[in-house]
Design a protein around this motif. Sequence first.
Motif, PDB file in Angstrom:
ATOM      1  N   ALA A 156      48.630  13.767  94.972  1.00 42.61           N
ATOM      2  CA  ALA A 156      47.634  12.817  95.492  1.00 42.61           C
ATOM      3  C   ALA A 156      48.230  11.957  96.603  1.00 42.61           C
ATOM      4  CB  ALA A 156      47.113  11.942  94.360  1.00 42.61           C
ATOM      5  N   LEU A 157      48.086  12.436  97.818  1.00 40.88           N
ATOM      6  CA  LEU A 157      48.605  11.709  98.989  1.00 40.88           C
ATOM      7  C   LEU A 157      47.481  11.423  99.985  1.00 40.88           C
ATOM      8  CD1 LEU A 157      51.955  13.660  99.525  1.00 40.88           C
ATOM      9  CD2 LEU A 157      51.713  11.293  98.744  1.00 40.88           C
TER      10      LEU A 157
ATOM     11  N   GLU B 289      56.406   8.408  98.151  1.00 41.34           N
ATOM     12  CA  GLU B 289      56.604   9.625  98.934  1.00 41.34           C
ATOM     13  C   GLU B 289      57.940   9.642  99.659  1.00 41.34           C
ATOM     14  OE1 GLU B 289      54.485  12.176 102.560  1.00 41.34           O
ATOM     15  OE2 GLU B 289      53.656  10.239 101.951  1.00 41.34           O
ATOM     16  N   ARG B 290      58.348   8.518 100.239  1.00 48.22           N
ATOM     17  CA  ARG B 290      59.526   8.483 101.116  1.00 48.22           C
ATOM     18  C   ARG B 290      60.804   8.028 100.409  1.00 48.22           C
ATOM     19  NH1 ARG B 290      58.835   9.888 106.673  1.00 48.22           N
ATOM     20  NH2 ARG B 290      56.672  10.578 106.832  1.00 48.22           N
ATOM     21  N   GLU B 291      60.782   8.033  99.093  1.00 47.92           N
ATOM     22  CA  GLU B 291      61.968   7.701  98.303  1.00 47.92           C
ATOM     23  C   GLU B 291      62.534   6.323  98.645  1.00 47.92           C
ATOM     24  OE1 GLU B 291      66.237   9.698  97.656  1.00 47.92           O
ATOM     25  OE2 GLU B 291      64.596  11.113  97.322  1.00 47.92           O
ATOM     26  N   THR B 292      61.650   5.340  98.644  1.00 49.12           N
ATOM     27  CA  THR B 292      62.105   3.960  98.841  1.00 49.12           C
ATOM     28  C   THR B 292      62.373   3.270  97.508  1.00 49.12           C
ATOM     29  OG1 THR B 292      59.806   3.185  98.899  1.00 49.12           O
ATOM     30  CG2 THR B 292      60.844   3.737 101.011  1.00 49.12           C
ATOM     31  N   GLY B 293      62.037   3.915  96.405  1.00 50.26           N
ATOM     32  CA  GLY B 293      62.239   3.305  95.096  1.00 50.26           C
ATOM     33  C   GLY B 293      62.307   4.348  94.009  1.00 50.26           C
ATOM     34  N   GLU B 294      61.217   4.486  93.250  1.00 48.95           N
ATOM     35  CA  GLU B 294      61.184   5.303  92.038  1.00 48.95           C
ATOM     36  C   GLU B 294      61.577   6.758  92.260  1.00 48.95           C
ATOM     37  OE1 GLU B 294      57.794   6.596  88.708  1.00 48.95           O
ATOM     38  OE2 GLU B 294      57.210   5.617  90.575  1.00 48.95           O
ATOM     39  N   ARG B 295      61.237   7.329  93.404  1.00 45.21           N
ATOM     40  CA  ARG B 295      61.512   8.749  93.617  1.00 45.21           C
ATOM     41  C   ARG B 295      63.002   9.070  93.533  1.00 45.21           C
ATOM     42  NH1 ARG B 295      59.022  12.927  98.223  1.00 45.21           N
ATOM     43  NH2 ARG B 295      60.262  14.714  97.539  1.00 45.21           N
ATOM     44  N   ALA B 296      63.836   8.088  93.769  1.00 44.68           N
ATOM     45  CA  ALA B 296      65.278   8.317  93.662  1.00 44.68           C
ATOM     46  C   ALA B 296      65.680   8.797  92.274  1.00 44.68           C
ATOM     47  CB  ALA B 296      66.036   7.039  94.023  1.00 44.68           C
ATOM     48  N   LEU B 297      64.870   8.483  91.250  1.00 47.34           N
ATOM     49  CA  LEU B 297      65.186   8.928  89.893  1.00 47.34           C
ATOM     50  C   LEU B 297      65.264  10.452  89.804  1.00 47.34           C
ATOM     51  CD1 LEU B 297      62.899   6.518  87.832  1.00 47.34           C
ATOM     52  CD2 LEU B 297      65.390   6.366  88.103  1.00 47.34           C
ATOM     53  N   LEU B 298      64.517  11.152  90.685  1.00 48.74           N
ATOM     54  CA  LEU B 298      64.532  12.613  90.673  1.00 48.74           C
ATOM     55  C   LEU B 298      65.895  13.172  91.064  1.00 48.74           C
ATOM     56  CD1 LEU B 298      61.055  13.250  92.355  1.00 48.74           C
ATOM     57  CD2 LEU B 298      61.633  13.553  89.938  1.00 48.74           C
ATOM     58  N   ASN B 299      66.770  12.307  91.571  1.00 47.19           N
ATOM     59  CA  ASN B 299      68.115  12.737  91.957  1.00 47.19           C
ATOM     60  C   ASN B 299      69.116  12.630  90.813  1.00 47.19           C
ATOM     61  OD1 ASN B 299      67.707  13.383  94.785  1.00 47.19           O
ATOM     62  ND2 ASN B 299      67.362  11.201  95.086  1.00 47.19           N
ATOM     63  N   LEU B 300      68.629  12.488  89.579  1.00 51.83           N
ATOM     64  CA  LEU B 300      69.549  12.476  88.448  1.00 51.83           C
ATOM     65  C   LEU B 300      70.446  13.721  88.500  1.00 51.83           C
ATOM     66  CD1 LEU B 300      70.460  11.367  85.668  1.00 51.83           C
ATOM     67  CD2 LEU B 300      68.687  12.791  84.633  1.00 51.83           C
ATOM     68  N   GLY B 301      71.740  13.509  88.441  1.00 49.52           N
ATOM     69  CA  GLY B 301      72.700  14.610  88.485  1.00 49.52           C
ATOM     70  C   GLY B 301      73.073  15.073  89.867  1.00 49.52           C
ATOM     71  N   HIS B 302      72.334  14.614  90.885  1.00 48.15           N
ATOM     72  CA  HIS B 302      72.527  15.154  92.229  1.00 48.15           C
ATOM     73  C   HIS B 302      73.663  14.481  92.996  1.00 48.15           C
ATOM     74  CE1 HIS B 302      68.747  17.027  91.258  1.00 48.15           C
ATOM     75  NE2 HIS B 302      68.681  17.631  92.417  1.00 48.15           N
ATOM     76  N   THR B 303      73.967  13.224  92.715  1.00 55.78           N
ATOM     77  CA  THR B 303      75.057  12.576  93.445  1.00 55.78           C
ATOM     78  C   THR B 303      76.378  13.271  93.130  1.00 55.78           C
ATOM     79  OG1 THR B 303      73.891  10.468  93.445  1.00 55.78           O
ATOM     80  CG2 THR B 303      76.255  10.396  93.879  1.00 55.78           C
ATOM     81  N   PHE B 304      76.635  13.487  91.842  1.00 56.01           N
ATOM     82  CA  PHE B 304      77.813  14.281  91.470  1.00 56.01           C
ATOM     83  C   PHE B 304      77.631  15.741  91.912  1.00 56.01           C
ATOM     84  CE2 PHE B 304      78.155  10.941  88.093  1.00 56.01           C
ATOM     85  CZ  PHE B 304      79.445  10.510  88.370  1.00 56.01           C
ATOM     86  N   GLY B 305      76.451  16.306  91.653  1.00 57.91           N
ATOM     87  CA  GLY B 305      76.221  17.722  91.914  1.00 57.91           C
ATOM     88  C   GLY B 305      76.358  18.105  93.370  1.00 57.91           C
ATOM     89  N   HIS B 306      75.779  17.299  94.281  1.00 62.07           N
ATOM     90  CA  HIS B 306      75.885  17.608  95.701  1.00 62.07           C
ATOM     91  C   HIS B 306      77.333  17.555  96.179  1.00 62.07           C
ATOM     92  CE1 HIS B 306      71.416  16.693  96.891  1.00 62.07           C
ATOM     93  NE2 HIS B 306      71.563  17.846  96.272  1.00 62.07           N
TER      94      HIS B 306
END
Length: 382
Positions: A16-17, A243-260
Amino acid sequence: MTAPLKHSASITLEVALGERAYDIVIGRDVLQSLGMRVAALRPGVRTAIVTDRTVAKYWLEKTQASLSEAGIATSAVIVEEGEGSKTYAGLELVSEALIAAKIERNDLVIALGGGVVGDLAGFAAAILRRGVDFVQVPTSLLAQVDSSVGGKTGINSPRGKNLLGAFHQPVLVVADTAVLDTLSPRQFRAGYAEVAKYGVLGDEAFFGWLEANHADMFAGGAAREHAIATSCRAKAAIVARDERETGERALLNLGHTFGHALETATGFSDRLFHGEGVSVGMVLAAEFSAQLGMIGSSDVDRIKRHLAAVGLPTHLQDIAGFAQEGLPDADALLALMAQDKKVKRGKLTFILLEAIGRAVIAPDIQPSLVRDFLTRKLAHKT
């Protein structure tokens, strides 16, 4: 939460955008409806399919047939499989091929493939003639539950993962679960890490359902559509709010800081698939959260136990070639993390856990704590 008892015809979800809203269509054999859906969405459109050699062998002809039956002209751009195509050179190849195919602003680019193809084709569409619409037809589990939804496109830099790109939402996502039957067991497992992530970060009940039903999902039963739809529904809701990851969307990066950082350290190679990096990264995030007193050890053990049960790596030592080639030291890994997109003014931001189903954004983590934590983890021999 229980799985449906039989395969549904298809499931349609909306991202829904507002005026840029689009559908995600999930189901077995929905690929054959692609041409009809594209024709209804863009009458008279011309298309170019971007895919890789392996996917082309199985699914390019069927995709072209669906478009042809709907009277849609199409051409194909074929790249090599793997992260090696998600580069400056890969972007140039695809962009020039789209220009040669005379794809115009009112035409469509179709990304037929996994996360690499989706990111690469989406970024090329974003910059072609200052923006051409595109359709995602994800052919890997990882792409169906994560990278095809939300509009993140991009390529890698030698200095880090996904450091060049753009937010460019698709106009349609068609996720045919039948195409997953052609994935190798390792590829399917890697994609499953992103499915489990949705339970770990925000839905403990879904995580429990996965613990009970993952075997049916791997076997291609009705649990597969249910798990994919639940994952997409969770991501679509977050994307619609941020949409632009200014807040809550960053949660989807769980595991990605170490993983990347681990993906970069292993040269974006077959030593570590993206989902495998996410699996190890989620465990590291959980263990680091426990070190900070945020999450109980029983939840950490539960996460590790489930990921290991499906065959995913859960320790640095599980990464292919660790015994022979090792990994960079803690300082080098920390330097790679400093290139992460969540870094703000040089300060590290991590996605950490308070419990299964409750992830939090943790800004300004002291680098010394991360360094000491990684030093201990790297020192383990097995």
